[in-house]
Design a protein around this motif. Sequence first.
Motif, PDB file in Angstrom:
ATOM      1  N   HIS A 284       8.398  -5.665  -3.991  1.00 33.91           N
ATOM      2  CA  HIS A 284       7.661  -4.908  -2.969  1.00 33.91           C
ATOM      3  C   HIS A 284       8.271  -3.509  -2.824  1.00 33.91           C
ATOM      4  O   HIS A 284       7.540  -2.527  -2.685  1.00 33.91           O
ATOM      5  N   PHE A 285       9.611  -3.449  -2.847  1.00 36.63           N
ATOM      6  CA  PHE A 285      10.270  -2.144  -2.705  1.00 36.63           C
ATOM      7  C   PHE A 285       9.903  -1.239  -3.883  1.00 36.63           C
ATOM      8  O   PHE A 285       9.661  -0.048  -3.706  1.00 36.63           O
ATOM      9  N   HIS A 286       9.893  -1.826  -5.085  1.00 38.69           N
ATOM     10  CA  HIS A 286       9.588  -1.034  -6.277  1.00 38.69           C
ATOM     11  C   HIS A 286       8.164  -0.496  -6.208  1.00 38.69           C
ATOM     12  O   HIS A 286       7.909   0.661  -6.570  1.00 38.69           O
ATOM     13  N   PHE A 287       7.231  -1.324  -5.718  1.00 39.82           N
ATOM     14  CA  PHE A 287       5.850  -0.849  -5.571  1.00 39.82           C
ATOM     15  C   PHE A 287       5.806   0.336  -4.607  1.00 39.82           C
ATOM     16  O   PHE A 287       5.155   1.353  -4.885  1.00 39.82           O
ATOM     17  N   ALA A 288       6.522   0.217  -3.487  1.00 44.66           N
ATOM     18  CA  ALA A 288       6.508   1.305  -2.494  1.00 44.66           C
ATOM     19  C   ALA A 288       7.099   2.590  -3.092  1.00 44.66           C
ATOM     20  O   ALA A 288       6.588   3.689  -2.841  1.00 44.66           O
TER      21      ALA A 288
END
Length: 541
Positions: free
Chosen positions: A309-313
Motif C-alpha cells: 500500500h505504501f509503495h502504491f501511494a
Amino acid sequence: MSRGVDYAKLSVLVADDFSSFRHTVSGMLSSLGVKKIELASNAREAIQCCEHKFFDLILCDYNLGDGRTGQHVLEELRHRGLINRQTLFLIVSAESSRTIVLCAYDCEPDDFLMKPINARMLQQRIERLVRQRDALAPAMRALDAKEHAVAAQVLEQVAGRQTRHAVAAQKMLGTVLLSQGDLDRAEALYTRALEVRQLDWARLGLAQVRQARGDLDLAGEWLQKIVEENPMFLPAYDSLAENWNKRGDRLQEQTAVQKAVEISPLSILRQKYLAIVAQENADLVTAVVAQRRVVKLGRLSCYGAAEDHFHFARLVADAIEQELDLGSDIGTEAINFLKNAKDAYPLEDSAACSVHLLEGRLHALAGRKPAAQESLTEAEALMYEGSEDIVLEVDRMHALFALGENPRAEALLNDLRVIFADDQRALERLDVFLSEPASASNSALVADINREGIDLYNHGRFDEALACFDRARTLFPRHVGIHLNIVQSLVGKLKETGRDQETVEECARALRRAGRLINTEHPQYTRFSRLKAMAHSAMGH
C-alpha cells in the motif's frame, strides 16, 4: 488396494464451498477404500486442517466462495511450509476460462481436474499421481533434507528405467542439477531428452544452462523462440526476463514480464516484479497499474503486505508530481489504500509513520494544506532526532517539499547527506532531491542517459531524444541539466517541424518546470536564460 495404491493408508482433504460436492467426493473416496477423509468448506478451514495434520492428497476447489481461491490456499501452504513435496495438491474447478486455467497452472499444482468429475476419473488421476509420487519419494525426502547429491542419484536411476515415471524424474533431475550448478550433467540430460522429442521443459532447461554459463545472447535467442512457439509457457517468460536483466536491458525485461502478466494476471509476485521494473524504467503509469493490482491481490494472498500500500501511494505521488494523467481520483484512491493498510495489518511505529508522511504528501499535492500539516505533525511525533531510517526520511522530505517547506527540507537533506555519506544505497535514494546525483551509480546513469540523448538530439531525432531525457527526468526530477536538455530538444523540434499546439504546450510546461528549479545563482542560469529566449521565439510568444 487397487493397482498398487493402498487407499486405506491415504489421508485426504477435500476443500469445496459446496457441501454437496464435498460429500459426493467423500463418497467416491470411501468407495475406493480411503478411510481418513477430512472436509473443509473454505480456504481458512483448509489451511487450519493442514496446520495440524499431514495429508497425502488435497482436492481443492479453485473457487472457494469466500474470495480466496485454491491458488491462494496452495500459495500459503507452500509459503508457510505446511505441506512438503510428498503432498499431492489437485485443483478442481468448474471454471473453464483461459485466464483461470492458466492462473491455476501458474501456481504449479500437481494436477488440475475439470468438474464434473466421476469416480472412475478420480481413481485414475489419484492412482497415476500416487504411483509417481511413490516412485520419486526417496528423491523428495532427500531434497527435503537438502541432500541434493542423494536426490540426483535416485532421480538418475528412475529416469534410466524407461518407466512411465522417467520423464517426471528427468524434469526434477534437471531442476536439481541446475540449482546445484552442475551444468555439464544438466546439459547432457536436456540434450538427450531433446534427441527424442522437442519438449518445452527440456528446451527451457537447455536455455537456462546456456544462461548460467554466461552465453546470454544464445540463451535469449532460444528463450524468445520458445515463447514465440508456445506463448502460454509462462516459465519461459520468467527466464527471458532474467536474461534481459543480465544483459542490462531493463526495457526488454519489462516487456517480458508484462507479457507474462497479460497471460496470467493473478500472480501477485509477478505483478510486484512488474511494478518494480517499470518504476526503474521511469514508466510510472505501468508501475501504478501493476502496484494497484498488487494491493488488490494482496488482500487475499499470503504475499500481501502493508508495504504494498505504501509503495502504491509513493508511485501515485510521484506520478502526480510528474503531472501524469492517471485520473482525478488517483490521489484519493492512494489515501484510501493507506487507510486500508491500517485496518488490514498491525503497524509498528515506523510503518504508522510512513502512513502519516504519505498521507501528508498526498494531501499537500491535492492542495489540502491543513490536512497535510496535521499528518506531518503526527508523523514527526513518532520520529526521533538522528533517525537513520532512510526510507522514512525520504518520505519526510517529499512531504516537506510538497507542503512548500523548502528551507526545512533542504536543511534535512544536507543533514542526511552527511549522515549517509558512506552509504551509496542511501545516497541513491537522496538523488531524487538533488540537482546533481550524489551517488556514484546514479552519476554514471545520468551521464549515460545524457550522452545517449545528446547524440539523438545532434542527429535531429528529437522525439527519441525527448523520450530519453524524459525517462531521466522521472528518475531525477530535480536535475536541472536534464530539464534544460528537454527544453532544448523541444526548441529543436519546433524549429524543425513547425509550431504544432501540442509541442508548444509541452515546451511551455518544460520551461516552467525548469524555472521552478533554478535561480540566478545557479551555474546553469545563463544557459537557462538563453534557452528561455529561444523557446519563446520558437513558440511564437
